[in-house]
Design a protein around this motif. Structure first.
Motif, PDB file in Angstrom:
ATOM      1  N   MET A  89       1.298  -8.653 -13.891  1.00  0.00           N
ATOM      2  CA  MET A  89       1.751  -9.133 -12.589  1.00  0.00           C
ATOM      3  C   MET A  89       1.815 -10.652 -12.526  1.00  0.00           C
ATOM      4  O   MET A  89       2.198 -11.203 -11.510  1.00  0.00           O
ATOM      5  CB  MET A  89       0.826  -8.601 -11.507  1.00  0.00           C
TER       6      MET A  89
ATOM      7  N   CYS B 175       0.858  -1.202   0.000  1.00  0.00           N
ATOM      8  CA  CYS B 175       0.000   0.000   0.000  1.00  0.00           C
ATOM      9  C   CYS B 175       0.890   1.247   0.000  1.00  0.00           C
ATOM     10  O   CYS B 175       1.719   1.428   0.897  1.00  0.00           O
ATOM     11  CB  CYS B 175      -0.973  -0.016   1.172  1.00  0.00           C
ATOM     12  N   SER B 176       0.719   2.071  -0.992  1.00  0.00           N
ATOM     13  CA  SER B 176       1.632   3.209  -1.204  1.00  0.00           C
ATOM     14  C   SER B 176       1.733   4.129   0.002  1.00  0.00           C
ATOM     15  O   SER B 176       2.832   4.558   0.371  1.00  0.00           O
ATOM     16  CB  SER B 176       1.173   4.023  -2.405  1.00  0.00           C
TER      17      SER B 176
ATOM     18  N   GLY C 227       3.458  -4.122  -2.859  1.00  0.00           N
ATOM     19  CA  GLY C 227       2.174  -3.569  -3.325  1.00  0.00           C
ATOM     20  C   GLY C 227       2.145  -2.064  -3.170  1.00  0.00           C
ATOM     21  O   GLY C 227       1.343  -1.531  -2.408  1.00  0.00           O
ATOM     22  N   ALA C 228       3.033  -1.364  -3.867  1.00  0.00           N
ATOM     23  CA  ALA C 228       3.039   0.102  -3.782  1.00  0.00           C
ATOM     24  C   ALA C 228       3.360   0.642  -5.174  1.00  0.00           C
ATOM     25  O   ALA C 228       4.427   0.360  -5.712  1.00  0.00           O
ATOM     26  CB  ALA C 228       4.073   0.576  -2.775  1.00  0.00           C
TER      27      ALA C 228
ATOM     28  N   TYR D 129      -8.452   4.665  -5.361  1.00  0.00           N
ATOM     29  CA  TYR D 129      -8.516   3.307  -4.816  1.00  0.00           C
ATOM     30  C   TYR D 129      -9.912   2.752  -5.063  1.00  0.00           C
ATOM     31  O   TYR D 129     -10.839   3.498  -5.373  1.00  0.00           O
ATOM     32  CB  TYR D 129      -8.200   3.327  -3.317  1.00  0.00           C
TER      33      TYR D 129
ATOM     34  N   TRP E 139      -5.856  -2.758 -11.496  1.00  0.00           N
ATOM     35  CA  TRP E 139      -5.604  -3.751 -10.449  1.00  0.00           C
ATOM     36  C   TRP E 139      -6.773  -3.961  -9.488  1.00  0.00           C
ATOM     37  O   TRP E 139      -6.647  -4.665  -8.495  1.00  0.00           O
ATOM     38  CB  TRP E 139      -4.310  -3.488  -9.688  1.00  0.00           C
TER      39      TRP E 139
HETATM   40  N1  ABU Z   1      -1.690  -2.460  -7.087  1.00  0.00           N
HETATM   41  C1  ABU Z   1      -1.920  -2.018  -5.839  1.00  0.00           C
HETATM   42  C2  ABU Z   1      -1.230  -0.725  -5.551  1.00  0.00           C
HETATM   43  C3  ABU Z   1      -1.618  -0.208  -4.267  1.00  0.00           C
HETATM   44  C4  ABU Z   1      -0.989   1.115  -3.949  1.00  0.00           C
HETATM   45  O1  ABU Z   1      -0.196   1.629  -4.700  1.00  0.00           O
HETATM   46  O2  ABU Z   1      -1.275   1.618  -2.877  1.00  0.00           O
END
Ligand code: ABU
Length: 840
Positions: free
Chosen positions: A301, A116-117, A138-139, A237, A265
């Motif tokens: 992915m 999570c970014s 996952g960011a 999101y 995604w």
């Molecule tokens: N593919 C999920 C990316 C989530 C994010 O960047 O927070």
């Protein structure tokens, strides 16, 4: 012996079982000894309400990877990896707290995994303080590619900027050059949009609007509609995406006229999930309708060509194992209900493998110098650098594809493009940014059967003056022009007749030429897009302005010069001695022709569906020119009006039609003063403004011609010979006898003036003598002399005073004698003067 055989058979069975199934984990003696465990920390977003809760699938994937890594004897020999993790809910604050707990509680951690970014940003910015490498599975935030801010960060997730070249490619493919952006106010999307804007600018694509929202997208979506956005890139999101889609349905921003780009995604059924839980005010059906036809772009992915990867599995094998693991956690995989993060699960799996490979490499290096990873502490910069170098150079074929890291720590990847067709995602193609290669399957399907436009399609509707109106005004103008030409001929043919000669035939001809030009301009006023191309319209504008101005200048100028002359004649001082002959050319100099620039009308766009087009003549400094022209002309009009009023009842023999000219001037002035502002107000109604302007011109021209020429024509028709013309027109007023009498009176007046001067001189001398006598008397002479002097003094003074008082206003008398009819007051005085002059 039997016992021996039993032990032997058990040993063989166990051996076989181990050979076939591998050693059971709990039987691995390393797992029980903490000395041989390498600890890593993990932060997984799972139970939150917004953001990306991809830990739901990524955590089981990471667990699978740990099992596989720990089962490999050639990897981390003598050691096993252990993951200590907690849930961050994709909340940066909670993520930081989880990180502190993991780092400050024993055992010592060697690396940090995060997803999570927003959480990765917080964690990676802090981790450098503990000399910890962070690996994000996952960011996607492009902001994470900043090596100065995040010196120890790597990620298996590609940066969100990899979508942007793909989006631009699609826009170019479908001919969209006008797009809008809707984004959630998070750093990950802000930095993605910045990159997208720069690329759009480079590709010549206009970004019509950029709307952002924090949690409620209602206003932002409404603004998109106001801006007539048709191709919209949405960056948010998945929870926010559901809200956006519901607003899209409510504001009708879906269907054949709209194209949405969403992030790829999200899970396949993202628009139908959690609607009640998240209080989305749209039904599943409405969400499906709004989602139909949208495009998604996503970095690949999952390894595409089912090769056997480092783990020994193909991506299909991995999918099967992951599905099994998820089913055990009660996810309804059989019904294609995947948890969040399912797409990114291979990234989490490969992240653990990357850690294992990097540790393996580091251990070999440390072994050579007699050090061990087990001795790593948060202050051990040297070992941290070794880990950093090891992961930086790690490359392998994983279930997510080829795993390698750029100098910014980013993953390099292909992107895929999908479209929602009949409620299902259909793969349209792939795009390789590095080789600029678009592989297209030609499976796209548009709701209206054709590619949507990037803006409203509009039709050109040019408003023109109605043909009937144009023809009727044109006919009247032609009649007027013919009439004016006939009058010019009449004026020239009879120029030696007294009635024409004393009305300044040259002035009359000039006035008639002006009338012809003004009437000709009526045609030009009606020449619009119906008759001329837009390229020729500026020339029509030029001609209109020039011909009307010239016509007005000549027509009005000629009339103005007549009243001006009359005014001059009646106010001229006597010093000139006698009246000069009129020289018309000198009068026209006061009215020059203005030169002003007119330029092309504003360009005519074809977008006239909601905005009908009306051609106008304009120039860059239109208002300045209008102001100067109206001010100047207005002053001349008002001055002309004043002169016409002043000379309304004056008749001079040099200009016999000044009263009629004055009337024509009243008419022109009044109509001009009414027409000019009215036309400005009704300029957008082409018929009304043309009719008003044309009628004003026609009325002025016809009335002026009638007032000036009808009496002359009547006179010439009634009295074909000059002899009788002396009585023509009360305006003329001056006969030959009158003129003779006027000259003789002038001479007589001069004589009398001289006589008065002589008498006054005589009186002056007598006065002096009297004074001398007075002084002699007071110095001792006889007393009889004063009475004689007194008796003589009084009548002389009275007489002189009476003569002076009555003779001085000679100009009034002269004017009267010249044939003008002065005002009542003047007339009384003139009569008195005549009487006194005769007695004198
Ligand atoms: N593919 C999920 C990316 C989530 C994010 O960047 O927070």
């Amino acid at each position: 012996m039997r016992l021996n055989l039993l032990f032997l058979s058990i040993a063989v069975a166990v051996g076989l079982a181990v050979a076939v199934f591998g050693p059971p984990h709990m039987s691995n003696p390393l797992l029980t000894k903490d000395d041989n465990v390498l600890h890593i920390a993990g932060i997984f977003p799972i139970g939150g309400k917004g953001g990306w809760q991809g830990g739901q699938a990524c955590q089981p994937a990471a667990r699978l990877a740990l099992e596989d890594v720990n089962n490999r004897t050639d990897l981390l020999p003598g050691f096993i990896l252990k993951l200590h993790w907690n849930d961050s809910e994709c909340e940066p604050g909670l993520g930081a707290s989880v990180m502190y707990n993991l780092l400050y509680n024993k055992p010592q951690k060697l690396m940090l995994l995060a997803g999570c970014s927003t959480v990765c940003t917080t964690v990676a910015e802090a981790a450098k303080m503990w000399n910890l490498v962070v690996l994000c599975y996952g960011a996607s935030s492009p902001a994470l590619s900043d090596r100065n801010r995040f010196p120890t960060l790597f990620r298996t997730h590609p940066s969100a900027t990899v979508h942007n070249p793909t989006r631009i490619k699609l826009m170019e493919k479908f001919g969209w050059s006008r797009v809008a952006i809707l984004q959630q106010a998070e750093e990950v999307f802000i930095s993605t949009v910045e990159d997208l804007e720069a690329r759009c600018k480079e590709a010549g694509i206009e970004i019509v609007t950029r709307q952002s929202f924090l949690s409620d997208p209602t206003d932002a979506v409404r603004n998109l509609r106001r801006q007539d956005a048709r191709v919209i890139v949405g960056l948010f999101y998945v929870v926010a995406a559901r809200r956006v889609l519901c607003e899209v349905y409510k504001h009708k921003l879906y269907g054949k006229s709209y194209v949405w780009f969403f992030i790829g995604w999200y899970e396949d059924d993202w628009f139908e999930q959690n609607l009640e839980k998240e209080k989305i005010n749209c039904t599943r059906e409405q969400m499906r309708i709004a989602a139909e036809g949208h495009l998604t772009t996503e970095a690949l992915m999952w390894n595409q060509n089912n090769q056997r990867t480092l783990s020994g599995m193909t991506s299909d094998d991995f999918r099967i194992r992951l599905n099994e693991a998820l089913k055990k956690e009660n996810y309804d995989i059989d019904n294609m209900r995947y948890p969040e993060g399912y797409q990114e699960a291979p990234l989490a799996y490969d992240a653990v493998w990357a850690v294992a490979l990097a540790f393996n490499k580091t251990m070999e290096k440390l072994d050579r110098v007699g050090k061990s990873l087990k001795n790593f502490t948060y202050t051990d910069k040297e070992t941290a650098d070794d880990i950093y170098s090891a992961i930086n150079s790690t490359q392998f074929l994983g279930v997510s594809g080829h795993v390698a890291f750029s100098s910014q720590g980013d993953r390099i990847a292909l992107t895929q493009i999908e479209q929602m067709i009949d409620g299902k995602y259909v793969l349209l193609g792939y795009y390789d940014t590095q080789s600029d290669n678009l592989t297209w399957n030609n499976k796209e399907k548009w709701i209206g059967g054709k590619v949507p436009q990037d803006r409203t399609i509009v039709r050109t509707v040019l408003r023109t003056v109605s043909l009937g109106l144009f023809i009727s005004m044109g006919t009247v103008s032609v009649v007027g022009i013919l009439w004016a030409i006939a009058l010019i001929v009449f004026n020239i043919l009879h120029r030696h007749r007294k009635v024409i000669e004393t009305s300044h035939p040259v002035c009359n001809t000039i006035m008639l030429v002006g009338v012809c030009l003004c009437l000709g301009s009526v045609f030009l006023l009606g020449l619009d897009g119906r008759f001329v191309e837009s390229e020729s319209y500026p020339a029509v504008c030029q001609a209109r302005a020039w011909i009307l101005t010239l016509g007005f200048t000549l027509g009005y100028g000629a009339m103005f010069s007549k009243v001006w002359r009359v005014h001059r004649l009646t106010t001229k001082s006597k010093q000139d001695g006698k009246v000069k002959k009129v020289e018309p050319w000198k009068l026209y100099w006061m009215r020059s022709i203005e030169i002003f620039p007119l330029e092309d009308p504003s360009s005519t766009d074809d977008d006239i569906k909601i905005r009908p087009e009306l051609e106008h003549c304009e120039s860059h400094h239109n208002n300045v020119w209008l102001g100067i022209l109206c001010g100047y002309k207005g002053l001349i009009l008002i001055f002309g009006l004043f002169l016409a009023y002043e000379t309304r009842s004056i008749k001079v023999k040099q200009i016999n039609d000044s009263r009629y000219v004055g009337m024509a001037i009243y008419n022109v002035v009044v109509l001009c003063l009414i027409t000019a502002p009215v036309i400005m107000v009704i300029a957008s109604q082409q018929d009304a403004s043309f009719a008003f302007e044309a009628l004003a011109i026609i009325f002025c021209c016809f009335l002026s011609m009638a007032l000036v020429f009808v009496p002359k024509i009547a006179e010439i028709i009634q009295h074909p010979r000059d002899k009788v013309e002396a009585k023509y027109n009360t305006d003329a007023g001056v006969s030959k006898e009158d003129e003779d009498r006027y000259h003789s009176l002038l001479a007589e007046n001069d004589e009398l003036q001289k006589l008065i001067s002589a008498k006054e001189e005589k009186i002056r001398i007598l006065k002096i003598k009297l004074q001398e006598r007075e002084s002699m008397k007071s110095s001792g002479t006889d007393g009889t002399a004063p009475s004689a002097a007194e008796g003589m003094n009084e009548p002389i003074c009275l007489g002189a005073g009476g003569v002076r008082n009555n003779l001085i206003p000679a100009r009034t008398y002269l004017g009267n004698a010249a044939g003008a009819q002065p005002e009542p007051a003047g007339r009384g005085m003139g009569a008195r003067n005549s009487a006194n002059l005769s007695s004198a």
